[in-house]
Scaffold this motif. Structure first.
Motif, short mmCIF file in Angstrom:
data_model
loop_
_atom_site.label_atom_id
_atom_site.label_comp_id
_atom_site.label_asym_id
_atom_site.label_seq_id
_atom_site.Cartn_x
_atom_site.Cartn_y
_atom_site.Cartn_z
N ASP A 88 0.81 -1.22 0.00
CA ASP A 88 0.00 0.00 0.00
C ASP A 88 0.84 1.27 0.00
O ASP A 88 0.29 2.38 0.00
CB ASP A 88 -0.93 0.01 1.22
CG ASP A 88 -2.00 -1.07 1.14
OD1 ASP A 88 -2.33 -1.48 0.00
OD2 ASP A 88 -2.48 -1.51 2.20
N VAL A 89 2.15 1.14 0.01
CA VAL A 89 3.01 2.32 -0.01
C VAL A 89 2.95 2.98 -1.38
O VAL A 89 3.18 2.33 -2.40
CB VAL A 89 4.47 1.95 0.33
CG1 VAL A 89 5.38 3.17 0.17
CG2 VAL A 89 4.56 1.39 1.75
N ASP A 90 2.63 4.25 -1.40
CA ASP A 90 2.62 5.02 -2.65
C ASP A 90 4.04 5.52 -2.88
O ASP A 90 4.45 6.54 -2.32
CB ASP A 90 1.63 6.19 -2.52
CG ASP A 90 1.48 6.97 -3.82
OD1 ASP A 90 2.39 6.91 -4.67
OD2 ASP A 90 0.45 7.65 -3.98
N THR A 91 4.80 4.80 -3.70
CA THR A 91 6.21 5.14 -3.86
C THR A 91 6.42 6.48 -4.57
O THR A 91 7.41 7.16 -4.31
CB THR A 91 6.94 4.04 -4.64
OG1 THR A 91 6.26 3.79 -5.88
CG2 THR A 91 7.00 2.75 -3.83
N TYR A 95 8.44 9.43 -2.73
CA TYR A 95 9.63 10.08 -3.29
C TYR A 95 9.46 11.59 -3.36
O TYR A 95 10.41 12.34 -3.11
CB TYR A 95 10.00 9.53 -4.67
CG TYR A 95 11.32 10.11 -5.10
CD1 TYR A 95 12.51 9.62 -4.57
CD2 TYR A 95 11.39 11.22 -5.94
CE1 TYR A 95 13.73 10.20 -4.89
CE2 TYR A 95 12.60 11.81 -6.26
CZ TYR A 95 13.76 11.29 -5.73
OH TYR A 95 14.98 11.88 -6.01
N MET A 96 8.27 12.05 -3.67
CA MET A 96 8.03 13.48 -3.69
C MET A 96 8.27 14.10 -2.32
O MET A 96 8.82 15.20 -2.20
CB MET A 96 6.61 13.77 -4.18
CG MET A 96 6.40 13.48 -5.65
SD MET A 96 4.71 13.83 -6.21
CE MET A 96 4.64 15.61 -5.97
N GLU A 97 7.86 13.38 -1.26
CA GLU A 97 8.14 13.85 0.10
C GLU A 97 9.64 13.94 0.34
O GLU A 97 10.14 14.90 0.93
CB GLU A 97 7.51 12.90 1.12
CG GLU A 97 6.01 12.99 1.25
CD GLU A 97 5.57 14.24 2.01
OE1 GLU A 97 6.42 14.91 2.63
OE2 GLU A 97 4.36 14.54 1.96
N MET A 98 10.38 12.92 -0.10
CA MET A 98 11.83 12.91 0.10
C MET A 98 12.51 14.02 -0.71
O MET A 98 13.45 14.66 -0.22
CB MET A 98 12.40 11.54 -0.29
CG MET A 98 11.95 10.39 0.61
SD MET A 98 12.36 10.65 2.38
CE MET A 98 10.77 11.20 3.03
N GLU A 99 12.02 14.24 -1.92
CA GLU A 99 12.59 15.33 -2.72
C GLU A 99 12.35 16.68 -2.05
O GLU A 99 13.26 17.52 -1.98
CB GLU A 99 12.00 15.33 -4.13
CG GLU A 99 12.61 16.43 -5.00
CD GLU A 99 12.02 16.47 -6.39
OE1 GLU A 99 12.69 15.98 -7.33
OE2 GLU A 99 10.91 17.01 -6.55
#
Length: 231
Positions: A88-91, A95-99
Motif C-alpha cells: 500500500d506504499v505510494d512510492t 519520493y516526492m516527500e523525500m525530494e
C-alpha cells in the motif's frame, strides 16, 4: 597537472555532500510513518546507512542500478523486521516527500573552491565538463534541481545519472556512454589521454575510469582537493 580537453566529475563527496539536516528529517519521517515495530530514531537512521552501503556495493559489483523506490521499500521492510507488507506504499508520493525534504535541506558544496575551479576550467573555452554519478536514495531528476540551485550546472555540458541509464560505475558501459556523449563538434579528434575523470571513490571512479584508459584524479577521500586540478 596537465590540461585536459574534457573533465568528467563524480558528484556526491566530490562536488557536493549531504546536508546533515536532511538525513535527520528523513529519519524522523520514516520513524513517524513507517515504524509499526516502534524502532528508535537511532535504529531507523542505522537502517538507512546499512541500505545505502549495501546497495552501493551491489551497484558497484553488478554495474547495474537499484532504484531509489526500491531502496526506500528496503528501508521500510527492515525497519519492520523484514516485513513485506508494503503493497500500500505510494512510492511516487513517498519520493516526492523525500525530494521536498532534500530541497528544503539543500546539499552543500563539498569544497567552497568547487565553483571557482569549474569556472576556471570552463572559462578557457577549450574544455568541456560533465557529471557521471551513481545515485542512491536521490534520483538524477532531483540532482539536476540541486545543481541548478548551487549554480554548478552553469559549468556543465551534460549530466549522466545511474538511475536514468540503469548503469553504475565502475561499469565500462557507463564510462563509454560518457565518452560517446562528449561534444564532437568542440572536440572532433579527442583522445582518451585528453580526458580525466575526477572522483572520491577508488573503485567506482578510479578503477572504472582507468580500465577505459581515461586519466583519473582521486580527491577528498585522500589528501587532495579539487584545487589540485590547478597545479
Amino acid at each position: 597537472m596537465p590540461f585536459y580537453k574534457h573533465y568528467s566529475f563524480d558528484l556526491w563527496l566530490t562536488l557536493i555532500k549531504s546536508n546533515p539536516a536532511f538525513k535527520t528529517e528523513r529519519t524522523k519521517y520514516f520513524h513517524a510513518h513507517y515504524n509499526s515495530r516502534k524502532k528508535t530514531m537511532e535504529e531507523v537512521a542505522l537502517v538507512f546507512r546499512q541500505v545505502d552501503l549495501m546497495v552501493n556495493a551491489i551497484n558497484e559489483k553488478t554495474g547495474k542500478n537499484i532504484d531509489a523506490d526500491e531502496m526506500y521499500l528496503m528501508v521500510i521492510s527492515i525497519i519492520n523486521d523484514f516485513s513485506t507488507e508494503f503493497q500500500d506504499v505510494d512510492t511516487v508520493a513517498l519520493y516526492m516527500e523525500m525530494e521536498n525534504l532534500l530541497l528544503n535541506n539543500m546539499p552543500l558544496l563539498y569544497n567552497e573552491t568547487s565553483l571557482t575551479v569549474l569556472s576556471e576550467l570552463k572559462s578557457t573555452g577549450l574544455s568541456t565538463i560533465n557529471i557521471l554519478s551513481n545515485t542512491g536514495f536521490i534520483k538524477g531528476i532531483t540532482l539536476r534541481k540541486v545543481l541548478g540551485h548551487l549554480k554548478l550546472d552553469e559549468f556543465l555540458d551534460f549530466q549522466l545519472y545511474s538511475d536514468e541509464l540503469r548503469l553504475s560505475k565502475p561499469n565500462p558501459e557507463f564510462f563509454q556512454l560518457m565518452l560517446n556523449t562528449i561534444d564532437r563538434v568542440k572536440h572532433p579528434q579527442i583522445e582518451l589521454h585528453e580526458i580525466i575523470h575526477v572522483g572520491d571513490n577508488p573503485v567506482a571512479d578510479v578503477k572504472g575510469a582507468q580500465a577505459m584508459g581515461i586519466h583519473t584524479l582521486l580527491i577528498n577521500s585522500n589528501d587532495l582537493l579539487i584545487s589540485h586540478l590547478r597545479s
